[in-house]
Design a protein around this motif. Sequence first.
Motif, short mmCIF file in Angstrom:
data_model
loop_
_atom_site.label_atom_id
_atom_site.label_comp_id
_atom_site.label_asym_id
_atom_site.label_seq_id
_atom_site.Cartn_x
_atom_site.Cartn_y
_atom_site.Cartn_z
N HIS A 32 0.79 -1.23 0.00
CA HIS A 32 0.00 0.00 0.00
C HIS A 32 0.82 1.28 0.00
O HIS A 32 0.26 2.35 -0.20
CB HIS A 32 -0.92 0.05 1.23
N CYS A 33 2.09 1.21 0.31
CA CYS A 33 2.86 2.45 0.51
C CYS A 33 4.05 2.58 -0.44
O CYS A 33 4.44 3.70 -0.81
CB CYS A 33 3.37 2.53 1.94
N CYS A 36 4.89 4.99 -3.61
CA CYS A 36 5.39 6.36 -3.45
C CYS A 36 6.55 6.43 -2.45
O CYS A 36 7.43 7.27 -2.59
CB CYS A 36 4.29 7.28 -2.95
N HIS A 37 6.51 5.55 -1.43
CA HIS A 37 7.54 5.58 -0.39
C HIS A 37 8.68 4.65 -0.75
O HIS A 37 8.89 3.61 -0.13
CB HIS A 37 6.94 5.20 0.97
N PRO A 44 8.59 11.59 1.36
CA PRO A 44 9.82 12.03 2.04
C PRO A 44 10.70 10.88 2.54
O PRO A 44 11.87 11.10 2.82
CB PRO A 44 9.31 12.86 3.22
N MET A 69 -3.05 8.74 4.96
CA MET A 69 -2.24 7.88 4.11
C MET A 69 -2.87 6.49 4.08
O MET A 69 -3.32 6.02 5.12
CB MET A 69 -0.82 7.76 4.66
#
Length: 455
Positions: A32-33, A36-37, A44, A69
Amino acid sequence: MNRWLSVCLLAAVPAAAAPTFSKDVAPIFFKHCAGCHKPNDIAPMSLLDYKSARPWAKAIRASVLTRKMPPWFADPKHGHFSNDARLSEAELATVRAWVDAGAPEGEAKDLPPAPQFTEGWQLGKPDIVIDMGETYTVTPNEDAYEHFVVPTNFTQGRWIRAAEIKPGNRKVVHHVHVLMVSEDLSKMEVASTKNIPALSQYLIREGKLSRIRQDAPVVNDACADNLPNLPFLTGSQEGGLAAFLPGRPPDVFPPGTAKWIPPGAKLEFVIHYARVSEKDEKDRTSVGLYLAPAPPERVLRRLDLRNFFFQIPAGAAKHEVRRCYEFEKDKLLLSFTPHFHYRGKDVTYEVSYPDGKREILLSIPRYDFNWQLVYRLKSPKFVPKGSRLMVTVHYDNSPNNKANPDPKQTLRWGDRSEEEMMTSWIEYLDAKPDGPAAQTSEAARIRTPEETRRR
Ligand code: HEC
């Protein structure tokens, strides 16, 4: 959650079962993250490994519990979406229990393999790559909305099964749209405002940016009867080819469908460069095209709905703007992408069917300009001829809107993020398969301006 409830939930989990990063949490972050991460992406920090994730444990707990998020804004009461990003209740409970137990790492043997991300093209090597034709320099503190038109040099039309936009410089490219422009298409009034003669008397152009004149006629409710004769208050515009938006996966068209690029078409890149403060940054963005092996059963199309004539008063806290669309034939709707700027507050897509029933297909109670998400319907939505789609948007131009750059402004349509837009991109198929006859002559299916206006 109240204290009593958290105590109960904690008590229900035996101490030995405290979740660990390796066993329980990493699979959630990877799924799920990580999109982008991961290193060198928009978020960030990376959440791909324990060492990077651990210092963020408290912030992670807060951001998932408040559902900040992963970013997702559709009201779960309406519609089901294949790209729904939300964590399940069980996943939320796991993340919370992990942080509350001191965010333990667990054992290396439990750690699943991290997802692999290819550098460059996510969909693999494209059949054709077309870049924006020049290297553009973004100067510090510049908020630029730029248009670049380049030829495809296609002597014959091409069916495209997917299109991936590769930003040249992730630091400055906020979002990109690639539109088709051709002799044929300019006749049918394409999406880019630059190519719309009927609109030009109402436009002011400054360099590459356009905006609607302050003294242009005002229509906030384009669903009303007896609309004045102004461009694009009814009907639709044929939409673009592909989009790159924060958090949005590349455009892979559904099986059995493809988009058509006519011979001689040009591609127009519309790129929003976000402000960066330190130094000049260079960008050369490109689009990769993936050819369909054969003509499709159905042509994938996009209808773009806009109301160019709204006016948002200074300070207004909930200003309503509407746009309607009457279905002239049976259609299958596939996805919605709403697009407004900093004052966008909420939006609803509602259909009224010929039998008088109404249905909300998508409701976004809290719109956020930073996350220009696409909402892909889990199964295509059949909408019969004679139905009416109503798009209702509210804008918050008050000082209570933290994102508002200037509540004192009266706003009209404009390219700059500090001005406003009212746009919806809706991907669809005609419910009746297009059939081989139509495929041999796609050009014949392109609407004339007269047809467009009649709707
Ligand atoms: C679509 C891209 C995307 C996804 C998916 C995503 N994030 Fe983020 N996240 C970001 C970006 C960009 C930021 C920084 C900007 C911001 O805070 O809005 C951020 C910020 C954060 C922060 C810092 C918030 C703060 O208070 O400073 C945390 C914590 C976080 N994300 C956790 C997660 C977790 C956990 C997941 C998965 C369950 C996740 N994110 C999924 C893009 C994403």
